[in-house]
Design an enzyme around this catalytic site. Structure first.
Site, mmCIF file in Angstrom:
data_model
loop_
_atom_site.group_PDB
_atom_site.id
_atom_site.type_symbol
_atom_site.label_atom_id
_atom_site.label_comp_id
_atom_site.label_asym_id
_atom_site.label_seq_id
_atom_site.Cartn_x
_atom_site.Cartn_y
_atom_site.Cartn_z
ATOM 1 N N ASP A 45 -1.379 1.164 3.008
ATOM 2 C CA ASP A 45 -1.837 0.782 4.312
ATOM 3 C C ASP A 45 -0.723 1.513 5.218
ATOM 4 O O ASP A 45 -0.706 1.549 6.473
ATOM 5 C CB ASP A 45 -2.216 0.013 4.839
ATOM 6 C CG ASP A 45 -3.637 -1.024 3.810
ATOM 7 O OD1 ASP A 45 -4.426 0.162 3.032
ATOM 8 O OD2 ASP A 45 -4.053 -2.026 3.461
ATOM 9 N N LYS B 5 -0.479 7.330 4.597
ATOM 10 C CA LYS B 5 -0.075 8.234 3.814
ATOM 11 C C LYS B 5 -1.372 9.211 3.615
ATOM 12 O O LYS B 5 -0.682 10.611 3.516
ATOM 13 C CB LYS B 5 -0.006 7.517 2.708
ATOM 14 C CG LYS B 5 1.382 6.677 2.254
ATOM 15 C CD LYS B 5 1.526 5.471 0.858
ATOM 16 C CE LYS B 5 0.600 5.452 0.193
ATOM 17 N NZ LYS B 5 0.081 4.067 1.248
ATOM 18 N N GLY B 6 -2.352 8.866 3.432
ATOM 19 C CA GLY B 6 -2.933 9.971 3.653
ATOM 20 C C GLY B 6 -2.746 11.030 4.968
ATOM 21 O O GLY B 6 -3.020 12.475 4.306
ATOM 22 N N ASN C 90 -8.854 1.733 -5.426
ATOM 23 C CA ASN C 90 -8.656 0.781 -4.159
ATOM 24 C C ASN C 90 -8.423 1.167 -2.643
ATOM 25 O O ASN C 90 -7.701 0.179 -2.029
ATOM 26 C CB ASN C 90 -7.673 -0.176 -5.159
ATOM 27 C CG ASN C 90 -6.587 0.394 -6.195
ATOM 28 O OD1 ASN C 90 -6.383 1.578 -6.126
ATOM 29 N ND2 ASN C 90 -5.419 -0.878 -6.536
ATOM 30 N N HIS D 196 -7.322 6.383 1.634
ATOM 31 C CA HIS D 196 -6.666 7.705 2.387
ATOM 32 C C HIS D 196 -7.234 7.753 3.096
ATOM 33 O O HIS D 196 -8.672 8.533 3.484
ATOM 34 C CB HIS D 196 -5.589 8.082 1.820
ATOM 35 C CG HIS D 196 -5.114 7.837 0.931
ATOM 36 N ND1 HIS D 196 -3.911 8.599 -0.119
ATOM 37 C CD2 HIS D 196 -4.244 6.431 0.702
ATOM 38 C CE1 HIS D 196 -3.652 7.421 -0.395
ATOM 39 N NE2 HIS D 196 -3.700 6.769 -0.118
ATOM 40 N N GLN E 196 -1.351 3.224 -2.676
ATOM 41 C CA GLN E 196 -0.887 1.585 -2.412
ATOM 42 C C GLN E 196 0.444 1.996 -1.492
ATOM 43 O O GLN E 196 0.978 2.863 -1.128
ATOM 44 C CB GLN E 196 -0.760 0.474 -3.627
ATOM 45 C CG GLN E 196 -2.111 0.100 -4.312
ATOM 46 C CD GLN E 196 -3.115 1.506 -4.648
ATOM 47 O OE1 GLN E 196 -2.464 1.418 -6.163
ATOM 48 N NE2 GLN E 196 -4.409 1.010 -4.325
ATOM 49 N N THR F 217 -0.704 -4.977 -7.586
ATOM 50 C CA THR F 217 -1.798 -4.402 -7.903
ATOM 51 C C THR F 217 -0.708 -3.611 -9.517
ATOM 52 O O THR F 217 -0.043 -4.534 -9.699
ATOM 53 C CB THR F 217 -1.816 -2.723 -7.005
ATOM 54 O OG1 THR F 217 -2.940 -2.529 -8.171
ATOM 55 C CG2 THR F 217 -1.186 -2.068 -7.600
HETATM 56 P P1 IMP Z 1 -6.357 -4.413 -6.840
HETATM 57 O O1 IMP Z 1 -5.066 -3.287 -6.520
HETATM 58 O O2 IMP Z 1 -7.405 -4.275 -6.252
HETATM 59 O O3 IMP Z 1 -5.925 -5.352 -7.826
HETATM 60 O O4 IMP Z 1 -5.569 -5.575 -5.403
HETATM 61 C C1 IMP Z 1 -3.539 -6.472 -5.802
HETATM 62 C C2 IMP Z 1 -3.475 -6.699 -4.334
HETATM 63 O O5 IMP Z 1 -3.274 -5.129 -3.597
HETATM 64 C C3 IMP Z 1 -4.416 -7.096 -3.355
HETATM 65 O O6 IMP Z 1 -3.630 -7.759 -2.803
HETATM 66 C C4 IMP Z 1 -4.538 -5.455 -2.755
HETATM 67 O O7 IMP Z 1 -5.360 -6.215 -0.958
HETATM 68 C C5 IMP Z 1 -3.915 -4.992 -2.904
HETATM 69 N N1 IMP Z 1 -4.385 -3.027 -2.472
HETATM 70 C C6 IMP Z 1 -4.932 -3.285 -3.451
HETATM 71 N N2 IMP Z 1 -4.951 -1.610 -2.951
HETATM 72 C C7 IMP Z 1 -4.067 -1.592 -1.024
HETATM 73 C C8 IMP Z 1 -4.282 -0.421 -0.772
HETATM 74 O O8 IMP Z 1 -4.176 0.893 -0.764
HETATM 75 N N3 IMP Z 1 -3.588 -0.204 0.490
HETATM 76 C C9 IMP Z 1 -2.981 -2.204 0.387
HETATM 77 N N4 IMP Z 1 -2.974 -2.789 -0.170
HETATM 78 C C10 IMP Z 1 -3.928 -2.651 -1.524
#
Ligand code: IMP
Length: 427
Positions: free
Chosen positions: A14, A17-18, A39, A42, A222, A237
């Site tokens: 967050d 980057k987008g 997940n 962007h 991420q 992640t």
């Molecule tokens: P997952 O990627 O859904 O398995 O989540 C694992 C961890 O990564 C969690 O704490 C999510 O909140 C975080 N997370 C996954 N994708 C993002 C993203 O794009 N931005 C911020 N946090 C992310």
């Protein structure tokens, strides 16, 4: 721009980057996503229109740029087609400019189900995932029982795969997903038919592009502290957002990468569980959350907010070898008399902490050592040159680059494409 550039989140995702990818995608011939899945969220604002992209690289918003979903991505095809349809409203040529790696793994609805169920089962120990099925999809990949995009060409294979997985799921699954095995296999085979002309061998495409002298931008999703190997494990992640992921997730050799751009927010945020040393839980945290609009682009969850943490940035600069930094959302900090920046950590009894702690339990109990810097009051959202910023804002930026020994070459001062300051021409 240099011929090959990786754009990587320097914190917990967050970082904005987008917008940065969108900005630098204009001169790029290719934008490549190399890890993660839907997940990611962007956000790009183009002429007052807001686009939130989860899977398709932000480069798709430029008509002369090809976008690739690389082999390291886990692809939710329902989400992909939803995104394609959303983009098609304004641009009919989306599919012509998109490429999907045949080696990318398919993320099925049962991966989402397993993600949600396993989070429920973990109770207080939950990771706080996005619930998008990312972990289970990567788990199937490393267990060597996943299906890849190229496998969808074989409908019987899809059918028998789904049949096997369905038989392993508990009773809640029928509630979660209404499609039968037959329907799901049909749906996913049909997706392949629609995509097959743009399914590619990524390493060959990228190698040929590189040899033609084309410019390639790698778009991380991420952030570095969510990296499965270098992040705050287990609160991470399941992929590698850091620079190594560019290589394994696209099939592009590391020695050809010319520039690694770290994207850091002017303060720190995190979504989901896990340690966060410079977190602000009181009024100041709330102020940052409100002013920065800190709510997840994918899940809508409020983001935890804190001061800028240079111990984190020193670590992620090391892991990635950042050549430059982009500092985003600097405008959000306007209006504070004093700003704090974490420069180091101390253990519970005041002992120094060498390096960046690997154990989450240790990271959870460190005390940040803060430096206090002057704040500024002025609205900086219209500043387009570094010299137009108030002196205190310039000092804040200079303090960061001196501490990190990485130049802060670009600054973002608002969500719009034009709200950007270049201290260095181009990329
Ligand atoms: P997952 O990627 O859904 O398995 O989540 C694992 C961890 O990564 C969690 O704490 C999510 O909140 C975080 N997370 C996954 N994708 C993002 C993203 O794009 N931005 C911020 N946090 C992310």
């Amino acid at each position: 721009m240099k011929q090959t550039v990786a754009i990587i989140g320097a914190q917990w995702g967050d970082e904005g980057k987008g917008k940065i990818v969108d900005r630098f995608a204009r001169p790029a011939d290719w934008v490549v996503r190399y890890q993660g899945g839907s997940n990611a969220g962007h956000t790009v604002v183009v002429e007052d229109e807001k686009y939130v992209l989860h899977l398709i690289p932000s480069g798709i918003l430029h008509e002369n740029t090809l976008s690739m979903i690389g082999p390291g991505v886990v692809v939710n095809l329902r989400d992909l087609f939803e995104e394609i349809e959303m983009l098609r409203k304004n641009d009919k040529s989306v599919l012509e400019r998109l490429r999907v790696a045949g080696r990318a793994h398919v993320l099925f609805p049962f991966h989402r189900y397993i993600d949600v169920r396993s989070e429920d089962k973990r109770g207080e120990d939950k990771i706080g995932t996005t619930g998008k099925g990312i972990g289970p999809a990567y788990l199937d990949k490393v267990r060597r029982r996943g299906l890849r995009i190229c496998d969808l060409a074989d409908r019987d294979k899809v059918h028998s795969h789904c049949e096997k997985i369905f038989s392993e799921l508990d009773e809640g699954w029928a509630e979660f997903e209404k499609s039968s095995v037959e329907e799901l296999a049909g749906e996913y085979s049909e997706y392949y038919q629609q995509l097959k002309d743009i399914v590619v061998d990524a390493p060959s495409e990228l190698d040929a592009a590189y040899r033609r002298g084309e410019k390639i931008l790698f778009e991380g999703a991420q952030g570095s502290l969510l990296d499965i190997d270098f992040g705050t494990y287990p609160y991470v992640t399941s992929s590698n957002p850091t620079v190594g992921g560019v290589v394994t997730g696209s099939g592009f050799p590391g020695h050809r990468l010319k520039s690694v751009l770290g994207i850091a927010k002017a303060y720190t945020t995190r979504v989901g569980e896990g340690p966060f040393p410079a977190e602000l839980t009181g009024e100041m945290g709330q102020w940052l959350q409100d002013k920065g609009g800190e709510f997840g682009a994918t899940t809508g969850r409020p983001r935890r907010c804190g001061w800028l943490d240079l111990k984190i940035l020193r670590y992620t600069a090391r892991v990635n070898g950042f050549t430059d930094l982009v500092l985003t959302k600097l405008d959000v900090l306007s209006g504070q008399e004093k700003l704090k920046v974490a420069v180091d950590y101390r253990g519970p009894s005041g002992q120094p902490i060498n390096g960046f702690p690997a154990r989450s339990e240790q990271l959870a109990e460190v005390e940040p050592v803060y430096e206090e810097l002057e704040g500024w009051d002025e609205d900086i959202t219209d500043c387009s040159k570094f010299s137009e910023l108030p002196a205190a804002a310039r000092d804040y930026v200079k303090y960061i680059e001196e501490n990190l020994q990485v130049p802060v070459s670009y600054l973002s001062v608002g969500p719009g494409r034009r709200q950007f300051i270049e201290r260095k021409a181009g990329l």
